[in-house]
Design an enzyme around this catalytic site. Structure first.
Site, mmCIF file in Angstrom:
data_model
loop_
_atom_site.group_PDB
_atom_site.id
_atom_site.type_symbol
_atom_site.label_atom_id
_atom_site.label_comp_id
_atom_site.label_asym_id
_atom_site.label_seq_id
_atom_site.Cartn_x
_atom_site.Cartn_y
_atom_site.Cartn_z
ATOM 1 N N ILE A 1 0.826 -1.210 0.000
ATOM 2 C CA ILE A 1 0.000 0.000 0.000
ATOM 3 C C ILE A 1 0.862 1.263 0.000
ATOM 4 O O ILE A 1 0.401 2.336 -0.393
ATOM 5 C CB ILE A 1 -0.959 -0.018 1.229
ATOM 6 N N HIS B 1 6.220 -11.805 6.088
ATOM 7 C CA HIS B 1 5.983 -11.469 4.678
ATOM 8 C C HIS B 1 7.319 -11.185 4.028
ATOM 9 O O HIS B 1 8.238 -10.669 4.661
ATOM 10 C CB HIS B 1 5.051 -10.262 4.565
#
Ligand code: AMP
Length: 115
Positions: free
Chosen positions: A32, A101
């Site tokens: 994002i 991640h």
């Protein structure tokens, strides 16, 4: 009990994300707040808080995440120019989401050593 994270909510489709890849074990989404023209997060659906919480049973999963990163780099046209894979673990590395991640970053030149 698992700690709730933004990535678990994305996996459950409770909040939107731009999905680049998905299978039974992994989801990959656009970051994002991208730090490069290509910035994708490869996320296991299994909640693992930090790299410190990995165990031997996670070896195939981690290998598959790396392969997905390689395939996404090819799809995005950055395999030959180059890319960086980053795992952040805990405070000093700047980990902000406590669900492991792998960052795939590319499309620009990165310095080494990192700042
Ligand atoms: P880290 O600092 O390694 O924990 O990275 C967490 C990353 O998740 C950052 O690069 C954030 O920009 C990214 N991020 C946080 N929330 C979202 C979201 N809702 N969708 C996509 N990426 C996100």
């Amino acid at each position: 009990m698992d700690q709730e994270t933004i990535f678990l909510r994305i996996i459950r489709r409770e909040i939107p994300a731009e999905i680049e890849y998905e299978d039974d074990e992994i989801i990959a989404i656009k970051d994002i707040n991208p730090q490069a023209p290509v910035h994708i997060l490869i996320i296991p659906k299994k909640h693992i808080r930090t790299l410190n919480d990995l165990s031997e049973e996670d070896i195939p999963l981690i290998g598959k995440m790396t392969l997905v990163a390689k395939q996404l780099a090819e799809q995005k046209g950055i395999a030959d120019s180059g890319y960086r894979l980053v795992w952040n673990c805990n405070r000093d590395a700047g980990q902000t989401v406590f669900h492991i991640h792998l960052h795939l970053l590319g499309g620009r030149v990165f310095s080494w050593p990192p700042g």
